[in-house]
Motif scaffolding. Structure first.
Motif, short mmCIF file in Angstrom:
data_model
loop_
_atom_site.label_atom_id
_atom_site.label_comp_id
_atom_site.label_asym_id
_atom_site.label_seq_id
_atom_site.Cartn_x
_atom_site.Cartn_y
_atom_site.Cartn_z
N ASN A 145 0.81 -1.22 0.00
CA ASN A 145 0.00 0.00 0.00
C ASN A 145 0.85 1.27 0.00
N LYS A 208 -10.83 -3.40 -4.83
CA LYS A 208 -10.72 -1.97 -4.54
C LYS A 208 -10.10 -1.17 -5.68
N GLU A 314 -12.69 -8.01 3.26
CA GLU A 314 -12.91 -6.67 3.80
C GLU A 314 -12.68 -6.63 5.31
N TRP A 317 -8.97 -6.49 5.72
CA TRP A 317 -8.43 -5.18 5.36
C TRP A 317 -8.56 -4.21 6.54
N LYS A 318 -9.73 -4.20 7.17
CA LYS A 318 -9.96 -3.31 8.30
C LYS A 318 -9.08 -3.68 9.48
N GLU A 321 -5.46 -2.56 8.64
CA GLU A 321 -5.30 -1.12 8.81
C GLU A 321 -5.15 -0.77 10.28
N SER A 322 -5.93 -1.41 11.12
CA SER A 322 -5.85 -1.15 12.56
C SER A 322 -4.49 -1.56 13.11
N GLN A 326 -2.66 2.67 10.02
CA GLN A 326 -2.78 3.55 8.86
C GLN A 326 -3.91 3.05 7.97
N SER A 327 -4.71 3.97 7.46
CA SER A 327 -5.83 3.61 6.59
C SER A 327 -5.47 3.81 5.13
N PRO A 329 -7.91 4.13 2.18
CA PRO A 329 -9.31 4.17 1.70
C PRO A 329 -9.42 4.34 0.20
#
Length: 330
Positions: A145, A208, A314, A317-318, A321-322, A326-327, A329
């Motif tokens: 990412n 995405k 999904e 993914w969440k 990120e946690s 860092q997100s 989106p």
């Protein structure tokens, strides 16, 4: 080109077939070490004259050995060394920052996340995450990412996740990914969780970024290659083989009653890496899991539903990120 490759197909064969698609490309591969899948992959595709090969791994000496071997046989191919420890989010961030600072390499056409560990004893990373989940998933998740800006500048961007049919051993344990501080640890469950995560990450990237940005993302099982060193710490003659078989039997997997492995050569093992990186016919299967240089068939191949679920992708993914703080989106 053949409509369907198989378990005996070699990387050398596919590089010859895809040479026009490889020439002039910039490819970044992780887990590059002499005598391994990553090392053989970059050395094999070098013969098709890519513009740049970025070699990423923990050991700078071994990276340099791979770079020298490529230069000796293909001096016109530019190599760059990227030292990174995927078990450390700090190291991953530093490596991504370095890649993004290379103005002379503005585009990454193919990113192959090949680095990984298998069935190690319980420990947590410096960031407090079980080591296999940290090294095999969280590090590649963050790195991919963070360099995505350069990947998406490609005319035909691809991300490849090297997973395993070992994903059969566990879904992502969303409520206990750290195995209760080691109390519930099973090294095969932990390996399976991390390999499921690789498949779900490829699916997330396809979902995405596929339609809006043209990104192709695939996961793959290279097969069993016993010469790579990935499992040299394991006792395949006694305890570890029995532990794997017992885990498969407990889960009701057919592999629990199979006798031995059907090993591939390095050339055969890397074939699906090359297929995932360059084959033009699989674009309609974005996000797919590949095996033996074809899209896996759930009726014929080992494919667990938990590893190909967009819902699970999904959720992961969440969670990811946690855990990296860092997100992304998209």
């Amino acid at each position: 080109m053949p409509a369907l490759y198989n378990t005996t197909t070699t990387a050398t064969e596919l590089v010859s077939n895809y040479a026009p698609l490889i020439k002039g490309k910039t490819i970044l591969a992780t887990g590059v070490t002499p005598g391994t899948l990553g090392g053989f992959y970059v050395q094999t595709i070098a013969s098709a004259k890519p513009a740049n090969l970025i070699l990423a791994g923990r050991n700078s000496t071994k990276l340099e050995q791979c770079a020298q071997a490529i230069t000796a046989s293909n001096p016109e191919v530019k190599t760059c060394i990227l030292q990174v420890d995927f078990s450390s989010l700090t190291s991953v961030r530093d490596a991504a920052k370095q890649v993004n600072s290379w103005d002379d390499i503005p585009v990454i056409d193919v990113l192959v996340n090949n680095a990984g560990i298998m069935a190690v004893e319980y420990k947590v990373s410096e960031d407090g995450v079980e080591s296999q989940f940290a090294t095999n998933h969280l590090g590649p998740f963050l790195f991919t990412n963070l360099v995505m800006g350069k990947v998406l500048k490609s005319d035909a961007p691809r991300v490849v996740m090297v997973t395993s049919d070992g994903h059969r051993l566990s879904p992502v344990r969303f409520c206990d990914y750290n195995f209760d501080g080691g109390k519930t640890y099973n090294k095969w469950f932990a390996y399976g969780q991390s390999k499921t995560a690789n498949m779900l990450m490829a699916l997330s990237l396809a979902n995405k970024l596929g339609v809006r940005h043209g990104l192709q993302a695939f996961s793959l099982h290279p097969g069993v290659i016993i010469t790579t060193g990935l499992g040299t710490h394991l006792d395949w003659e006694n305890t570890d083989m029995e532990g794997l078989l017992s885990t498969d039997r407990m889960l009701g997997n057919a592999e629990g009653w199979k006798k031995g492995f059907s090993p591939k050569t390095l050339d055969q093992g890397v074939a699906t890496h090359v297929y995932a990186s360059f084959d033009p016919s699989i674009k309609s299967n974005n996000g797919a899991y590949l095996i033996d240089s074809h899209v896996a068939d759930p009726l014929e191949d080992t494919v667990k539903a938990w590893a190909i679920s967009s819902f699970e992708a999904e959720r992961l993914w969440k969670l990811s990120e946690s855990l990296v703080g860092q997100s992304f989106p998209y």
